[in-house]
Write a protein that holds these residues in place. Structure first.
Motif, PDB file in Angstrom:
ATOM      1  N   CYS A  39       6.101  -3.118   7.496  1.00 18.26           N
ATOM      2  CA  CYS A  39       5.589  -1.882   8.074  1.00 18.26           C
ATOM      3  C   CYS A  39       6.643  -1.204   8.945  1.00 18.26           C
ATOM      4  O   CYS A  39       7.183  -1.822   9.871  1.00 18.26           O
ATOM      5  N   THR A  78       2.626   3.428  11.002  1.00 15.03           N
ATOM      6  CA  THR A  78       1.199   3.210  10.773  1.00 15.03           C
ATOM      7  C   THR A  78       0.819   3.885   9.460  1.00 15.03           C
ATOM      8  O   THR A  78       0.751   5.101   9.371  1.00 15.03           O
ATOM      9  N   ARG A  79       0.581   3.090   8.463  1.00 16.62           N
ATOM     10  CA  ARG A  79       0.266   3.615   7.128  1.00 16.62           C
ATOM     11  C   ARG A  79      -0.448   2.534   6.324  1.00 16.62           C
ATOM     12  O   ARG A  79      -0.588   1.400   6.765  1.00 16.62           O
ATOM     13  N   THR A  80      -0.886   2.893   5.160  1.00 26.29           N
ATOM     14  CA  THR A  80      -1.494   1.925   4.246  1.00 26.29           C
ATOM     15  C   THR A  80      -0.446   1.508   3.225  1.00 26.29           C
ATOM     16  O   THR A  80       0.260   2.346   2.665  1.00 26.29           O
ATOM     17  N   THR A  81      -0.324   0.212   2.991  1.00 25.68           N
ATOM     18  CA  THR A  81       0.695  -0.289   2.076  1.00 25.68           C
ATOM     19  C   THR A  81       0.171  -1.522   1.357  1.00 25.68           C
ATOM     20  O   THR A  81      -0.958  -1.965   1.586  1.00 25.68           O
ATOM     21  N   THR A  99      -4.180  -4.585  -0.317  1.00 29.23           N
ATOM     22  CA  THR A  99      -3.977  -3.345   0.421  1.00 29.23           C
ATOM     23  C   THR A  99      -4.138  -3.625   1.910  1.00 29.23           C
ATOM     24  O   THR A  99      -5.127  -4.217   2.340  1.00 29.23           O
ATOM     25  N   SER A 123      -3.561  -2.107   6.006  1.00 27.41           N
ATOM     26  CA  SER A 123      -3.314  -0.980   6.907  1.00 27.41           C
ATOM     27  C   SER A 123      -2.363  -1.425   8.008  1.00 27.41           C
ATOM     28  O   SER A 123      -2.663  -2.353   8.757  1.00 27.41           O
ATOM     29  N   CYS A 124      -1.218  -0.780   8.101  1.00 27.11           N
ATOM     30  CA  CYS A 124      -0.238  -1.107   9.138  1.00 27.11           C
ATOM     31  C   CYS A 124      -0.677  -0.502  10.464  1.00 27.11           C
ATOM     32  O   CYS A 124      -0.858   0.706  10.580  1.00 27.11           O
ATOM     33  N   THR A 125      -0.850  -1.369  11.462  1.00 25.61           N
ATOM     34  CA  THR A 125      -1.138  -0.904  12.818  1.00 25.61           C
ATOM     35  C   THR A 125       0.160  -0.879  13.613  1.00 25.61           C
ATOM     36  O   THR A 125       1.218  -1.287  13.118  1.00 25.61           O
ATOM     37  N   SER A 164      -3.505  -9.062   5.667  1.00 25.99           N
ATOM     38  CA  SER A 164      -4.873  -8.641   5.921  1.00 25.99           C
ATOM     39  C   SER A 164      -5.659  -9.744   6.608  1.00 25.99           C
ATOM     40  O   SER A 164      -5.323 -10.929   6.513  1.00 25.99           O
TER      41      SER A 164
END
Length: 267
Positions: free
Chosen positions: A8, A11-14, A21, A23-25, A101
């Motif tokens: 990451c 902050t995005r989805t990867t 899948t 979600s980057c925090t 995840s």
């Protein structure tokens, strides 16, 4: 660690290394400081724990083949390593810090073996949120490296396990019943009729078959969650010895205080 598509940066989805899948925090962003901490502090400290306690036959070179397994294949292997192998190494570990995840802190697996089935190549992925240099995090990395070194369902392949029904009346309880494990478990619990060391079979967080049950090894590095102190115990060292590839330095074993006797024997 240098492939920005595998961790990451914002902050995005990867996609995670396991194909999920994610979600980057903010906590998942792999900063240069975290990368330096993992590579230059945490990994060396975790490796040192094994270096001090497990002896192996030295190798002049380890050949690394391209990974065709889905998990191992998600790691980027330098072409120079594929071409020339790695000299003067006992084990080759590839490290990533991609998003994960759920509640998983880190994971690892074995990716390459010698002709005698000795684990020689492995991978580990550490969630950036937990790259903090703490003793707990370093021991978590050591825990995962232990999996790559062979503390896995390999126990069954090596015929080190049995299924017993005498543990608390529970049906089909899996135990490691190899000779050194039985001896060291007997020493731990001061009991001469130990059947073996019970393995977790709940499947929670991937624990089944590759962790000691929390009930009788709560303080052991290789039990399932929770792991409050993560001691490098003589019982875990004995399991590695019984795989046939390692000679433990038992004088370096760490004391494990807690454990329930009825979990391992009817004494």
């Amino acid at each position: 660690m240098h492939n920005s598509t595998q961790y990451c940066t914002s902050t995005r989805t990867t996609s995670g290394l396991l194909g999920e899948t994610v979600s980057c925090t903010e906590d998942d962003i792999l900063t240069s400081a975290k990368q330096d901490l993992l590579v230059n502090t945490m990994i060396p400290a975790a490796v040192k724990m094994h270096q001090e306690r497990l002896m192996v036959q030295p190798l002049s070179k380890i050949t690394v083949e391209p990974f065709d397994d889905k998990i191992c294949g998600s790691f980027s292997i330098p072409q120079q390593v594929l071409t020339n192998g790695v000299s003067d190494a006992d084990f080759v570990l590839f490290v990533a810090a991609g998003p994960v995840s759920g509640n998983t802190v880190a994971w690892a697996t074995t990716c390459g073996y010698g002709t005698d089935d000795r684990p020689l190549v492995g991978v580990i992925n550490v969630k950036p949120e937990y790259i903090d240099g703490s003793d707990q995090s370093i021991r978590t990395v050591a825990h995962e490296i232990m999996h790559a070194l062979g503390f896995t369902n390999t126990f069954t392949y090596k015929k080190m396990t049995a299924t017993v029904t005498r543990l608390r009346g529970a049906p089909n309880a899996p135990v490691v019943d190899s000779s050194n494990v039985v001896q060291r478990a007997g020493n731990q619990f001061n009991c001469s009729s130990v059947y073996g060391m019970e393995l977790d079979n709940t499947g929670c967080f991937g624990n089944a078959g590759s962790h000691w049950t929390v009930r009788n090894a709560m303080q052991d590095m290789m039990c399932g969650w929770p792991r409050p102190s993560m001691q490098y115990s003589a019982i875990t060292m004995a399991a590695m010895e019984d795989l046939g590839f390692y000679k433990p330095v038992y004088e370096k074993a760490e004391y494990m205080e807690l454990g329930l006797l009825e979990s391992v024997a009817g004494c």
